[in-house]
Design an enzyme around this catalytic site. Sequence first.
Site, mmCIF file in Angstrom:
data_model
loop_
_atom_site.group_PDB
_atom_site.id
_atom_site.type_symbol
_atom_site.label_atom_id
_atom_site.label_comp_id
_atom_site.label_asym_id
_atom_site.label_seq_id
_atom_site.Cartn_x
_atom_site.Cartn_y
_atom_site.Cartn_z
ATOM 1 N N GLU A 1 -50.483 37.533 26.562
ATOM 2 C CA GLU A 1 -51.170 38.233 25.467
ATOM 3 C C GLU A 1 -51.286 37.314 24.253
ATOM 4 O O GLU A 1 -52.294 37.298 23.558
ATOM 5 C CB GLU A 1 -50.420 39.507 25.066
ATOM 6 C CG GLU A 1 -50.041 40.448 26.217
ATOM 7 C CD GLU A 1 -51.229 41.035 26.943
ATOM 8 O OE1 GLU A 1 -52.343 41.026 26.387
ATOM 9 O OE2 GLU A 1 -51.049 41.498 28.087
ATOM 10 N N HIS B 1 -53.190 40.601 36.139
ATOM 11 C CA HIS B 1 -52.045 41.250 35.490
ATOM 12 C C HIS B 1 -51.914 42.704 35.956
ATOM 13 O O HIS B 1 -50.813 43.205 36.151
ATOM 14 C CB HIS B 1 -52.198 41.200 33.965
ATOM 15 C CG HIS B 1 -52.221 39.789 33.432
ATOM 16 N ND1 HIS B 1 -52.556 39.493 32.143
ATOM 17 C CD2 HIS B 1 -51.948 38.604 34.040
ATOM 18 C CE1 HIS B 1 -52.475 38.174 31.964
ATOM 19 N NE2 HIS B 1 -52.131 37.628 33.108
ATOM 20 N N GLU C 1 -57.023 39.528 33.493
ATOM 21 C CA GLU C 1 -56.416 40.843 33.284
ATOM 22 C C GLU C 1 -56.266 41.602 34.613
ATOM 23 O O GLU C 1 -55.311 42.344 34.800
ATOM 24 C CB GLU C 1 -57.226 41.688 32.299
ATOM 25 C CG GLU C 1 -57.460 41.051 30.928
ATOM 26 C CD GLU C 1 -56.199 40.827 30.094
ATOM 27 O OE1 GLU C 1 -55.087 41.060 30.599
ATOM 28 O OE2 GLU C 1 -56.346 40.401 28.936
ATOM 29 N N GLU D 1 -53.636 46.970 31.099
ATOM 30 C CA GLU D 1 -54.398 45.886 31.733
ATOM 31 C C GLU D 1 -55.759 46.351 32.257
ATOM 32 O O GLU D 1 -56.728 45.597 32.209
ATOM 33 C CB GLU D 1 -53.566 45.264 32.855
ATOM 34 C CG GLU D 1 -52.215 44.677 32.409
ATOM 35 C CD GLU D 1 -52.348 43.438 31.518
ATOM 36 O OE1 GLU D 1 -53.474 42.955 31.330
ATOM 37 O OE2 GLU D 1 -51.311 42.963 31.018
ATOM 38 N N HIS E 1 -54.064 34.783 25.030
ATOM 39 C CA HIS E 1 -55.389 35.423 24.955
ATOM 40 C C HIS E 1 -55.781 35.690 23.503
ATOM 41 O O HIS E 1 -56.933 35.470 23.114
ATOM 42 C CB HIS E 1 -55.392 36.743 25.727
ATOM 43 C CG HIS E 1 -55.286 36.565 27.219
ATOM 44 N ND1 HIS E 1 -55.132 37.614 28.091
ATOM 45 C CD2 HIS E 1 -55.313 35.451 27.991
ATOM 46 C CE1 HIS E 1 -55.067 37.156 29.331
ATOM 47 N NE2 HIS E 1 -55.168 35.848 29.296
ATOM 48 N N GLU F 1 -54.970 42.707 22.328
ATOM 49 C CA GLU F 1 -53.954 41.765 22.816
ATOM 50 C C GLU F 1 -52.635 41.958 22.060
ATOM 51 O O GLU F 1 -51.560 41.914 22.654
ATOM 52 C CB GLU F 1 -54.435 40.317 22.677
ATOM 53 C CG GLU F 1 -55.661 39.958 23.535
ATOM 54 C CD GLU F 1 -55.367 39.969 25.030
ATOM 55 O OE1 GLU F 1 -54.194 39.816 25.418
ATOM 56 O OE2 GLU F 1 -56.314 40.134 25.830
#
Lengths: 89, 189, 76
Positions: free
Chosen positions: B165, B67, B64, B35, B168, B135
């Site tokens: 992921e 995360h 991110e 991340e 994204h 990703e």
Amino acid sequence: MSEQRKIDERYYKLLEEIQALDFVLVELNLYLDTHKGDVQAVKQYNQFTEKRWKLVHEFESCYGPLMNFGHSFSGFPWQWTDTPWPWQV
Amino acid sequence: MWIYEKKLQYPVRVCKCDPKMAKFLLEQYGGADGELAAALRYLNQRYTIPNKVIGLLTDIGTEEFAHLEMIATMVYKLTKDASPEELEAAGLGAHFANHDSALFYSNAAGVPWTATYIQAKGDPIADLYEDIAAEEKARATYQWLIDMTDDPDLQDSLKFLREREVVHSQRFREAVEILKEERDRKKIF
Amino acid sequence: MHSQFKAWKTYVSPFDPCPPVFVKWYSTPPQLYLGFQPPDLPQFSPFEAFRRGVLWPVLYSPYEGRKAHNEMRDYE
């Protein structure tokens, strides 16, 4: 010096409701970043933004500010530095 | 400017003290496809990417960091109150010697984070293809991490992160389409 | 709807030391197929979206772990 704020059932419940609304906002935000002409999605984004403000206000009046640097009000004494921090709860 | 919000994006609960799993999770903290690498990659590429996709890189890069905070919370909770002996038994002895139970940006094998994990080529297609690959690699890492724990609460948070992921990757793929398509050209003609 | 996992059969040598895994799986999640997301797709409720990590069912990609696949393998 920091106070240990009182954490009850309602704290977790309200927090989760805010997290859920904010999650929808993150999703719509990323979607709109690549679909800027989607009227419906913009409308939904604005609706959820409004809902979020109401819920955040309710949460903050019980458990203190969620944001710093002037984005949330503070009671006295200064509440921002109170525990718990997100990784502690 | 960034503003901090005093909440996690998604709740992190763990059922048991498990420093061994904490060590594996470090892959997503300071690893090549973790991340931190993701956040720094996107937030650095955005300065020279076409205007149409700056917003997307800014927003995904920001997410991110949320995360990263979730992974940190997992590691923190899994090692909190563990004794030096327990940390050593979990393979974290070398980490403990250097950091006590402080977190550090290294991968699961203890290799410190390095900027060589990320790239900014200045070519929008090259950069976005790297982002899509990043990703997918992070998604795969989450799969292996889900395989490695039987803690249902931890798995729940890891499944959330794996799904992010997927989303994204979808948005970066759309960004490529925006940059390569002629959909806007109609308006110019 | 595309399947989110694909299987392939491995080559098994009589000299492989570990008990052989005959079928291996890999993930093929929905973003590989969706293309540019069309507008007005159905959504999960806010709470369900939050729990699943995605607002649109079309992008939902469940992962139940390798064990789930190994169990499926036994029925094939």
